[in-house]
Design a protein around this motif. Structure first.
Motif, short mmCIF file in Angstrom:
data_model
loop_
_atom_site.label_atom_id
_atom_site.label_comp_id
_atom_site.label_asym_id
_atom_site.label_seq_id
_atom_site.Cartn_x
_atom_site.Cartn_y
_atom_site.Cartn_z
N LEU A 106 0.83 -1.19 0.00
CA LEU A 106 0.00 0.00 0.00
C LEU A 106 0.88 1.25 0.00
O LEU A 106 1.67 1.47 0.91
CB LEU A 106 -0.92 0.00 1.22
N VAL A 107 0.75 2.06 -1.04
CA VAL A 107 1.52 3.29 -1.18
C VAL A 107 0.57 4.48 -1.06
O VAL A 107 -0.49 4.50 -1.70
CB VAL A 107 2.25 3.34 -2.53
N ARG A 108 0.93 5.47 -0.31
CA ARG A 108 0.05 6.61 -0.09
C ARG A 108 -0.16 7.41 -1.38
O ARG A 108 0.71 7.45 -2.27
CB ARG A 108 0.61 7.52 0.99
N ASP A 109 -1.29 8.08 -1.46
CA ASP A 109 -1.61 8.89 -2.63
C ASP A 109 -0.63 10.04 -2.83
O ASP A 109 -0.43 10.53 -3.95
CB ASP A 109 -3.03 9.46 -2.53
N GLY A 110 -0.01 10.49 -1.73
CA GLY A 110 0.95 11.59 -1.81
C GLY A 110 2.26 11.21 -2.46
O GLY A 110 3.10 12.07 -2.70
N GLY A 111 2.44 9.92 -2.73
CA GLY A 111 3.64 9.47 -3.41
C GLY A 111 4.79 9.13 -2.48
O GLY A 111 4.63 9.04 -1.26
N VAL A 112 5.96 8.95 -3.07
CA VAL A 112 7.13 8.46 -2.34
C VAL A 112 8.30 9.40 -2.57
O VAL A 112 8.68 9.67 -3.72
CB VAL A 112 7.52 7.04 -2.82
N ARG A 113 8.85 9.90 -1.49
CA ARG A 113 10.03 10.76 -1.60
C ARG A 113 11.27 9.91 -1.81
O ARG A 113 11.41 8.83 -1.24
CB ARG A 113 10.20 11.59 -0.32
N GLY A 114 12.16 10.35 -2.66
CA GLY A 114 13.39 9.62 -2.91
C GLY A 114 13.28 8.71 -4.12
O GLY A 114 12.58 9.00 -5.09
N THR A 115 13.99 7.59 -4.06
CA THR A 115 14.11 6.68 -5.19
C THR A 115 13.49 5.33 -4.87
O THR A 115 13.77 4.74 -3.82
CB THR A 115 15.59 6.47 -5.57
N VAL A 116 12.67 4.83 -5.77
CA VAL A 116 12.13 3.47 -5.69
C VAL A 116 12.89 2.61 -6.70
O VAL A 116 13.03 2.99 -7.87
CB VAL A 116 10.62 3.44 -6.00
N VAL A 117 13.38 1.47 -6.26
CA VAL A 117 14.06 0.52 -7.13
C VAL A 117 13.19 -0.72 -7.25
O VAL A 117 12.80 -1.31 -6.25
CB VAL A 117 15.45 0.13 -6.57
#
Length: 256
Positions: A106-117
């Motif tokens: 589950l990922v928040r609607d506000g998104g993810v700070r930084g880098t997703v690999v």
């Protein structure tokens, strides 16, 4: 259900950065005489990065829940060597999150700070590894390989004991990170060694003795560096491949 900062694709709980691999027909695999990836022996290649970097990538396209805002940066490594080089180039304070299949993530609607690999479809090498000359001793699988794929691969190559992995809806990295299991078996019962990587891109081979392993829990022992799983060597017994394939079918019918 897991949150973005949980262990779906291979993070060790001590890690300072966030984290989380069916062949058909001709899956009777390319074998490897040494279970050690070639680049690990002689160091990393010094050429430029070979993966794919995207900006503002919607995480809803990479999770089973189909929800989640954009990741600031999204990297798909070409292989383990490329991942190592990529991590070396990041700022020390860059948040990094690894994902596999994104199952129940589950990922928040506000998104993810930084880098997703993302590891699934990237770290996807799967091969037999040898003990005594000419004899298969088990399976080498990278962290992005889907767990059910390992089960089928082992069965097609006459190995038994991996059938339970067909019931785990995630990658090898996630299975290692949480000691995933079902039907009376657990991942770390079959692990002989793992390959890990730290936030500086350094690779290490470790044995089960380096970890505290429990029910749905795996952590490096105190005093060791923060690392993520990128591959593992699994030991399975020689057996009846047809019987193993039937057992996989039976187990999946029970889950349906």
């Amino acid at each position: 259900m897991s949150r973005m900062d949980d262990t779906e694709a291979g993070r060790l709980p001590l890690c300072k950065r966030g984290i989380e691999g069916d062949l058909a027909g001709r899956e009777l695999a390319a074998t490897v005489k040494s279970p050690l990836p070639p680049f690990f022996k002689g160091g990393m290649p010094l050429s430029g990065l070979r993966g794919v970097l995207r900006r503002d990538e919607p995480m809803s396209e990479h999770t089973s829940w189909r929800v989640g805002g954009p990741a600031e940066r999204f990297y798909i490594p070409a292989d383990i060597a490329d991942l190592s080089q990529f991590l070396q180039g990041l700022a020390a304070d860059e948040p990094v999150h690894f994902i596999g299949l994104g199952s129940n993530l589950l990922v928040r609607d506000g998104g993810v700070r930084g880098t997703v690999v993302v590891l699934h479809g990237a770290l996807n090498q799967l091969a037999l590894w040898h003990g005594e000359p000419g004899e298969a001793a088990g399976v080498y699988a990278e962290a992005g390989v889907a767990s059910p794929k390992v089960a089928r691969f082992a069965a097609l190559n006459g190995l038994e004991g991996a059938e339970f992995l067909a019931g785990i809806p995630g990658t090898v990295g996630g299975a290692l990170a949480m000691n995933a299991g079902c039907y009376g078996a657990e991942t770390w019962q079959h692990v002989t060694e793992v390959l890990t990587i730290d936030s500086f891109g350094e690779l290490r081979r470790r044995t089960p003795q380096d970890f505290g392993i429990g029910y749905r829990h795996v952590a490096l022992k105190a005093g060791m560096s923060s690392e993520w799983f990128v591959a593992a060597w699994f030991a399975f017994k020689h057996g009846d491949g047809e019987a193993s394939r039937q057992k996989i079918k039976d187990l999946l019918e029970k889950r349906s």
